[in-house]
Design an enzyme around this catalytic site. Structure first.
Site, PDB file in Angstrom:
ATOM      1  N   PRO A   1     -23.224 -16.644 -19.080  1.00 60.61           N
ATOM      2  CA  PRO A   1     -24.381 -15.844 -18.987  1.00 60.61           C
ATOM      3  C   PRO A   1     -25.119 -15.765 -20.330  1.00 60.61           C
ATOM      4  O   PRO A   1     -24.684 -15.632 -21.362  1.00 60.61           O
ATOM      5  CB  PRO A   1     -23.838 -14.541 -18.680  1.00 60.61           C
ATOM      6  CG  PRO A   1     -22.486 -14.413 -18.861  1.00 60.61           C
ATOM      7  CD  PRO A   1     -21.924 -15.712 -18.913  1.00 60.61           C
ATOM      8  N   GLU A   2     -26.343 -16.493 -20.201  1.00 61.43           N
ATOM      9  CA  GLU A   2     -27.235 -16.508 -21.442  1.00 61.43           C
ATOM     10  C   GLU A   2     -28.505 -15.507 -21.113  1.00 61.43           C
ATOM     11  O   GLU A   2     -28.346 -14.827 -20.114  1.00 61.43           O
ATOM     12  CB  GLU A   2     -27.794 -17.880 -21.669  1.00 61.43           C
ATOM     13  CG  GLU A   2     -26.675 -18.960 -21.891  1.00 61.43           C
ATOM     14  CD  GLU A   2     -27.029 -20.284 -22.040  1.00 61.43           C
ATOM     15  OE1 GLU A   2     -28.205 -20.416 -22.736  1.00 61.43           O
ATOM     16  OE2 GLU A   2     -26.445 -21.341 -21.876  1.00 61.43           O
TER      17      GLU A   2
ATOM     18  N   ARG B   1     -32.981 -24.176 -43.382  1.00 61.04           N
ATOM     19  CA  ARG B   1     -31.627 -24.444 -42.743  1.00 61.04           C
ATOM     20  C   ARG B   1     -31.117 -25.702 -42.801  1.00 61.04           C
ATOM     21  O   ARG B   1     -32.033 -26.817 -42.244  1.00 61.04           O
ATOM     22  CB  ARG B   1     -31.952 -23.908 -41.454  1.00 61.04           C
ATOM     23  CG  ARG B   1     -32.469 -22.399 -41.262  1.00 61.04           C
ATOM     24  CD  ARG B   1     -31.155 -21.453 -40.995  1.00 61.04           C
ATOM     25  NE  ARG B   1     -31.538 -20.297 -41.230  1.00 61.04           N
ATOM     26  CZ  ARG B   1     -30.733 -19.274 -41.641  1.00 61.04           C
ATOM     27  NH1 ARG B   1     -29.562 -19.444 -41.836  1.00 61.04           N
ATOM     28  NH2 ARG B   1     -31.251 -18.120 -41.807  1.00 61.04           N
TER      29      ARG B   1
ATOM     30  N   HIS C   1      -8.469  -9.987 -12.735  1.00 57.92           N
ATOM     31  CA  HIS C   1      -9.119  -9.721 -13.747  1.00 57.92           C
ATOM     32  C   HIS C   1     -10.257  -8.679 -13.948  1.00 57.92           C
ATOM     33  O   HIS C   1     -11.201  -8.543 -14.724  1.00 57.92           O
ATOM     34  CB  HIS C   1      -9.660 -10.972 -14.253  1.00 57.92           C
ATOM     35  CG  HIS C   1      -8.833 -12.262 -14.145  1.00 57.92           C
ATOM     36  ND1 HIS C   1      -7.704 -12.269 -14.962  1.00 57.92           N
ATOM     37  CD2 HIS C   1      -8.684 -13.211 -13.617  1.00 57.92           C
ATOM     38  CE1 HIS C   1      -6.984 -13.400 -14.901  1.00 57.92           C
ATOM     39  NE2 HIS C   1      -7.538 -14.058 -13.861  1.00 57.92           N
TER      40      HIS C   1
ATOM     41  N   ARG D   1     -11.794 -14.902 -18.488  1.00 57.00           N
ATOM     42  CA  ARG D   1     -11.514 -15.470 -19.584  1.00 57.00           C
ATOM     43  C   ARG D   1     -11.519 -14.512 -20.862  1.00 57.00           C
ATOM     44  O   ARG D   1     -10.875 -14.771 -22.022  1.00 57.00           O
ATOM     45  CB  ARG D   1     -12.542 -16.549 -19.960  1.00 57.00           C
ATOM     46  CG  ARG D   1     -11.743 -17.917 -20.601  1.00 57.00           C
ATOM     47  CD  ARG D   1     -12.629 -19.076 -20.535  1.00 57.00           C
ATOM     48  NE  ARG D   1     -12.522 -19.577 -19.075  1.00 57.00           N
ATOM     49  CZ  ARG D   1     -12.888 -20.924 -19.014  1.00 57.00           C
ATOM     50  NH1 ARG D   1     -13.631 -21.350 -19.897  1.00 57.00           N
ATOM     51  NH2 ARG D   1     -12.782 -21.223 -17.657  1.00 57.00           N
TER      52      ARG D   1
END
Length: 274
Positions: A2-3, A155, A101, A120
């Site tokens: 999920p983004e 950067r 889970h 996970r």
DNA sequence: CATGTTTCCTGACAGC
DNA sequence: TGCTGTCAGGAAACAT
């Protein structure tokens, strides 16, 4: 995984379904402590709280809570959920079979349950008192071209790694970093601080475009992503480079290449991206 | 501070 | 078939 578009889809679905509902009781799995705040702390904040809104900040789901207990007068708290890679936040009936889970269950006064499932275990739950949880970085969908360009000034790291850095932009993950760089025609390995303003403007536009398109299609389902109703998204069908290693570029037919940057698999077209 | 590296965790998949 | 080994990947912790 999920983004931003996936979390946006989930948050919208949750808002539609549980806004106004009250959390009556909370169960938190014991296991090890997979949580940012302590389990008792989370349970104490959630119990009895009314969900006034559900929204997305970066890759976080934010439940705005109104706590009825007027113990200290102020009830403005938030439940922050980060889904990690495999996290799911589902609205189910109490009878629905308990998935493996499942780490947290909030029982709602409407008779349904909010379930947090995460194979996970990279997901994180926490609660906060902050009035406005801001997240670590800048929102890619609303940042101006000027501010976007400033983020990368000086950067030395690669543009791909910089896009993934949540302290700069939050919400961009591996899929949308690769896809936006492809659309902008920029090689992932390019040094972020050395991109021209024209290139940065192109990237800014491409990123917004790809995120918006993905939200329209309900996100990308590549591993086990599903929204609050358990439905998959469709944007994975629109990917032009992500997970297309060796396949022909949709523009020029050159095989898509893969390399590792910032620890992540990175996909690009050696012909279209310079 | 900026950047790179390691760690967490499990399912999926390769190889035998 | 079933075991073992390897790997992905977000982000925090740690190292440089």
């Amino acid at each position: 995984m999920p983004e931003l578009p996936e979390v946006e889809t989930i948050a919208r679905g949750l808002d539609k379904r549980v806004r106004g509902d009250v959390i009556e009781s909370v169960w938190l799995g014991k296991h090890r402590e997979p949580l940012k705040s302590s389990a008792p702390e989370i349970a104490a904040v959630l119990r009895g709280a009314r969900i006034s809104q559900v929204r997305r900040v970066g890759k976080h789901i934010v439940f705005d809570l109104e706590s009825k207990s007027s113990r200290n007068g102020r009830g403005q708290r938030q439940w922050i959920v980060h889904l990690g890679m495999t996290g799911q936040m589902l609205v189910t009936s109490p009878e629905a079979e308990l998935q493996k889970h499942t780490h947290a269950i909030a029982s709602l006064s409407s008779g349904r349950e909010l379930r947090f499932v995460d194979a996970r275990r990279f997901g994180r739950l926490s609660v906060t008192n902050e009035q406005g949880f801001a997240g670590p970085g800048t929102e890619p969908l609303t940042v101006t071209a000027d501010d976007f360009a400033k983020l990368f000034h000086g950067r030395k790291t690669s543009i791909k790694a910089a896009l993934l850095n949540q302290k700069l932009l939050h919400g961009v993950g591996n899929i949308y970093a690769d896809e936006s760089l492809f659309r902008a025609g920029i090689r992932p390995r390019r040094q972020a601080g050395r991109l021209t303003r024209v290139e940065l403007d192109r990237l800014h536009a491409s990123l917004k475009e790809v995120l918006k398109e993905a939200i329209k299609l309900g996100g990308s389902s590549v591993s086990d992503y599903v929204d609050a109703e358990g439905r998959a998204g469709f944007f994975q069908l629109q990917h032009r480079v992500y997970l297309r290693t060796g396949q022909p570029c949709l523009v020029c037919k050159t095989p898509i290449k893969r390399l590792v940057l910032g620890g992540r698999g990175t996909h690009y077209c050696p012909q279209c991206q310079s």
